[in-house]
Design a protein around this motif. Structure first.
Motif, PDB file in Angstrom:
ATOM      1  N   TYR A  33       0.939  -1.135   0.062  1.00 20.14           N
ATOM      2  CA  TYR A  33      -0.045   0.038  -0.013  1.00 20.14           C
ATOM      3  C   TYR A  33       0.956   1.356   0.002  1.00 20.14           C
ATOM      4  O   TYR A  33       2.123   1.272   0.547  1.00 20.14           O
ATOM      5  CB  TYR A  33      -0.905  -0.028   1.251  1.00 20.14           C
ATOM      6  N   SER A  34       0.043   2.383  -0.510  1.00 20.45           N
ATOM      7  CA  SER A  34       0.843   3.646  -0.510  1.00 20.45           C
ATOM      8  C   SER A  34      -0.205   4.696  -0.413  1.00 20.45           C
ATOM      9  O   SER A  34      -1.242   4.427  -0.933  1.00 20.45           O
ATOM     10  CB  SER A  34       1.813   3.927  -1.806  1.00 20.45           C
ATOM     11  N   PRO A  35      -0.139   5.813   0.535  1.00 24.41           N
ATOM     12  CA  PRO A  35      -1.206   6.929   0.682  1.00 24.41           C
ATOM     13  C   PRO A  35      -0.992   7.566  -0.714  1.00 24.41           C
ATOM     14  O   PRO A  35      -2.221   8.320  -0.971  1.00 24.41           O
ATOM     15  CB  PRO A  35      -0.735   7.634   1.759  1.00 24.41           C
ATOM     16  N   VAL A  36      -0.237   7.638  -1.463  1.00 22.14           N
ATOM     17  CA  VAL A  36      -0.380   8.155  -2.969  1.00 22.14           C
ATOM     18  C   VAL A  36      -0.168   6.937  -3.905  1.00 22.14           C
ATOM     19  O   VAL A  36       0.851   6.131  -4.164  1.00 22.14           O
ATOM     20  CB  VAL A  36       0.925   9.044  -3.219  1.00 22.14           C
ATOM     21  N   ALA A  37      -1.507   6.720  -4.660  1.00 20.64           N
ATOM     22  CA  ALA A  37      -1.474   5.569  -5.132  1.00 20.64           C
ATOM     23  C   ALA A  37      -0.385   5.357  -6.447  1.00 20.64           C
ATOM     24  O   ALA A  37       0.032   4.320  -6.549  1.00 20.64           O
ATOM     25  CB  ALA A  37      -2.697   5.378  -5.867  1.00 20.64           C
TER      26      ALA A  37
END
Length: 278
Positions: free
Chosen positions: A201-205
């Protein structure tokens, strides 16, 4: 007989241990900061959408900050997750009202421009299928406060561009993270990610790693940093997309958003009072 009973008990215990385990669940809290790109701002003046600073348009409203701060959370349970944001999704409308003092010639001076904030007529949420690396966007169209239609679109988690790793590590929120670099919209980002969590996962896709969870992102215009990772019980139903949503493409969803905003702006303009300038 005793041996049979012991064997049955051991087998039952193994089954309970195997199938009775609680999947990993919890929350990751990020504090974010983003520089405002005024070239991407939109204002509505007398029904016309314009960019601040463009010909015939005023500058951005006085007192508007250059940087916004916000909180973003990832709530996960088992193979599903949901993003939660506190970022306001308001638009600003600006309209000149003829309510100024008399100019002595029988008419009124043009009044000061009035700025109105309005909430879009929909709510958008993002869910993630962590097992299949899919992003699920859900758009709930509202009339007043009542949801009238719900749409969903799915797409794979995007892969970061020019992802390269470095031999540097540091601790963030209690997890050992490795350094990486990636490019997004022609801008270079420094990324710190951990492989100690059981998903990707990343908070910035657009800055999703091949494997691992991003806990910090830095660039010249924005930043995210995990301030806490808490493993706690989360109801799986709370991170599931709503049932009954109509499946549409990403392009169709964007068109629904665009049309909804256009209709909403028109209604706001019709309901905005105007004073006579006579």
């Amino acid at each position: 007989m005793r041996q049979s009973i012991f064997t049955f008990f051991a087998a039952s215990l193994c089954v309970t241990t195997l199938y009775g385990q609680t999947p990993a669940s919890g929350k990751i809290t990020y504090e974010g900061m983003r520089q405002i790109d005024r070239s991407q701002m939109r204002m509505v003046i007398n029904g016309q959408e314009v960019r601040p600073g463009s010909p015939g348009a005023p500058d951005a409203p006085e007192g508007m900050p250059d940087v916004i701060s916000f909180t973003q959370k990832l709530v996960f349970a088992g193979t599903m997750a949901k993003e939660e944001r506190d970022r306001p999704q308001n638009m600003m409308m600006r309209r000149t009202m003829g309510d100024g003092p008399s100019d002595g010639s029988g008419g009124n001076r043009e009044g000061r421009p009035r700025t109105m904030r309005m909430t879009p007529p929909f709510e958008q949420q993002t869910y993630l299928d962590l097992a299949n690396r899919q992003r699920i966007d859900v758009l709930m169209v509202k009339k007043d406060t009542v949801v009238t239609d719900t749409y969903r679109s799915e797409k794979p988690m995007p892969a970061a561009t020019d992802w390269t790793t470095a031999d540097k590590t540091k601790k963030i929120a209690g997890y050992t993270c490795r350094k990486a670099m990636a490019t997004r919209r022609k801008e270079t980002y420094t990324i710190w990610y951990t492989t100690d969590l059981p998903f990707t996962y990343s908070p910035v896709a657009d800055l999703t790693p091949p494997k691992g969870v991003v806990l910090q992102i830095e660039s010249d215009t924005e930043s995210y940093k995990a301030t806490g990772v808490s493993m706690e019980a989360i109801a799986e139903a709370s991170v599931q997309p709503p049932k009954g949503a109509k499946t549409v493409s990403s392009e169709e969803m964007e068109e629904i958003r665009r049309k909804g905003m256009a209709d909403f702006r028109q209604r706001m303009m019709q309901n905005m009072p105007m004073r006579s300038q006579n």
